[in-house]
Scaffold this active site. Structure first.
Site, mmCIF file in Angstrom:
data_model
loop_
_atom_site.group_PDB
_atom_site.id
_atom_site.type_symbol
_atom_site.label_atom_id
_atom_site.label_comp_id
_atom_site.label_asym_id
_atom_site.label_seq_id
_atom_site.Cartn_x
_atom_site.Cartn_y
_atom_site.Cartn_z
ATOM 1 N N ILE A 1 3.807 -33.162 -42.157
ATOM 2 C CA ILE A 1 2.708 -32.533 -41.412
ATOM 3 C C ILE A 1 2.388 -31.153 -41.980
ATOM 4 O O ILE A 1 1.226 -30.825 -42.245
ATOM 5 C CB ILE A 1 3.061 -32.426 -39.917
ATOM 6 C CG1 ILE A 1 3.289 -33.808 -39.317
ATOM 7 C CG2 ILE A 1 1.956 -31.689 -39.160
ATOM 8 C CD1 ILE A 1 3.909 -33.782 -37.931
ATOM 9 N N HIS B 1 -0.359 -31.955 -25.610
ATOM 10 C CA HIS B 1 0.565 -32.605 -26.540
ATOM 11 C C HIS B 1 -0.002 -33.938 -27.049
ATOM 12 O O HIS B 1 0.652 -34.973 -27.000
ATOM 13 C CB HIS B 1 1.939 -32.819 -25.904
ATOM 14 C CG HIS B 1 3.036 -32.851 -26.926
ATOM 15 N ND1 HIS B 1 4.323 -32.461 -26.652
ATOM 16 C CD2 HIS B 1 3.046 -33.244 -28.234
ATOM 17 C CE1 HIS B 1 5.072 -32.599 -27.742
ATOM 18 N NE2 HIS B 1 4.317 -33.070 -28.711
ATOM 19 N N ARG C 1 6.942 -28.097 -31.294
ATOM 20 C CA ARG C 1 7.641 -28.210 -30.023
ATOM 21 C C ARG C 1 7.530 -26.914 -29.239
ATOM 22 O O ARG C 1 7.651 -25.817 -29.796
ATOM 23 C CB ARG C 1 9.128 -28.560 -30.256
ATOM 24 C CG ARG C 1 9.353 -29.989 -30.722
ATOM 25 C CD ARG C 1 8.970 -30.972 -29.625
ATOM 26 N NE ARG C 1 9.235 -32.361 -29.973
ATOM 27 C CZ ARG C 1 8.344 -33.204 -30.485
ATOM 28 N NH1 ARG C 1 7.123 -32.769 -30.748
ATOM 29 N NH2 ARG C 1 8.662 -34.454 -30.736
ATOM 30 N N GLU D 1 6.885 -29.992 -19.986
ATOM 31 C CA GLU D 1 5.718 -30.871 -20.033
ATOM 32 C C GLU D 1 5.822 -31.946 -18.961
ATOM 33 O O GLU D 1 6.889 -32.529 -18.789
ATOM 34 C CB GLU D 1 5.594 -31.506 -21.424
ATOM 35 C CG GLU D 1 5.356 -30.474 -22.515
ATOM 36 C CD GLU D 1 5.168 -31.091 -23.890
ATOM 37 O OE1 GLU D 1 5.362 -32.321 -24.047
ATOM 38 O OE2 GLU D 1 4.805 -30.344 -24.824
#
Length: 311
Positions: A155, A280, A232, A261
């Site tokens: 990523i 998210h 995160r 979350e």
């Protein structure tokens, strides 16, 4: 007829392509937002040989409820919701679908960077309220600015390459990187924080880097910098970030992950206009949904049938 072995999915669905791969097993879905107790109860009822983790946490309690459990496979890349020490102690393999949602997350990171730099959500809201702010609008031009990438996995590498294409000076911190994309310079973390106009987080959460962005480290950022986190939430001390935004130390921030979350209500982030929030969903796309499901299924089969090597 021999009863099929069970695989639990801690979610309400799985891509048809993944289900086709798991046709020799009975698939049990835990629902949209399963809690640990729910997963443990299902594990006790069905004694699965595998668990595919979409939502919720996989704890020792869940593992002990499933004596036949051989593999826990993450529907995605981050395994911080799985107690890996407990799994290792019980001889349970843990695998992740590495790279399956890399394109989606990198694209979302850039969506947040551009939204912050160009104030897109604010302008949209103002236009819908009947305003025309052309005379007062100011934006950050990213060309020539410095982009700091924390974590050069799949990523981070994709996000870095986009930065190079945008005409930015791109630096990166990753103590495990052996190669870097063309146009990217490896630097230490203090220098990255100190010199970057935009900092984008793409590293896994570990006990060593939990809270790595706190009052002390945020104070070393450039005045007016932009921070984006599609990794995160635990990487950031949220009250410290709120202070940095409210004081004007940071120009803006874009967050796709949070310490808790779903994000609690009320939460101080909700009242900060320079903060752009998304729930998210960075790794959510049509292609990523299939890639993550197939990757997770293949990792299960790798352990149960020895048909491949786990990711």
């Amino acid at each position: 007829m021999t009863k099929k072995q069970v695989i639990i999915v801690t979610g309400a669905d799985l891509a048809p392509e993944a289900l086709a791969l798991l046709g020799d097993y009975e698939i049990v879905f835990a629902g949209k937002t399963p809690q640990t107790a729910d997963i443990a109860a299902l594990a006790k009822e069905h004694n699965p040989v595998g668990i595919i983790v979409r939502y919720g946490s996989l704890t020792a309690e869940v593992m002990d409820a499933a004596p036949a459990l051989k593999v826990i496979s993450k529907h995605g890349t981050g395994t911080d919701t799985i107690d890996k020490s407990a799994a290792q102690a019980r001889g349970i393999k843990v695998a992740a679908a590495a790279g399956a949602n890399a394109a989606a997350v990198a694209e979302h990171a850039w969506a947040l960077i551009l939204a912050c730099a160009k104030a897109v959500p604010h302008l949209n809201d103002r236009m819908r309220q009947g305003h025309w702010d052309k005379a007062t609008y100011r934006a950050v031009e990213l060309n020539g600015c410095t982009l700091g990438i924390v974590g050069l996995g799949e990523i981070g590498r994709r996000a870095a390459v986009i930065g190079v294409a945008m005409g930015m000076h791109v630096t990166a911190f990753d103590p495990y990187a052996t190669t870097v994309p063309e146009g990217v310079t490896l630097v230490d973390l203090p220098r990255l924080f100190r010199e970057s106009d935009v900092v984008s987080l793409h590293c896994p959460l570990t006990e060593e880097n939990r809270g790595m962005l706190n009052r002390e480290t945020l104070a070393t950022f450039k005045d007016g910098a932009i921070l984006v986190n599609t990794a995160r939430g635990g990487l950031i001390d949220e009250p410290a970030l709120a202070e940095a935004l409210q004081s004007g130390k940071l120009y803006a921030a874009g967050l796709d992950s949070f310490a808790v979350e779903p994000m609690p209500v009320p939460h101080p982030f909700r009242d900060i206009p320079s903060l752009i929030l998304s729930p998210h969903i960075g790794g959510v796309s049509n292609a990523a949904y299939v890639n993550m499901g197939v990757g997770a299924a293949k990792n299960v089969l790798a352990v149960l049938q020895g048909v491949a090597t786990p990711a």
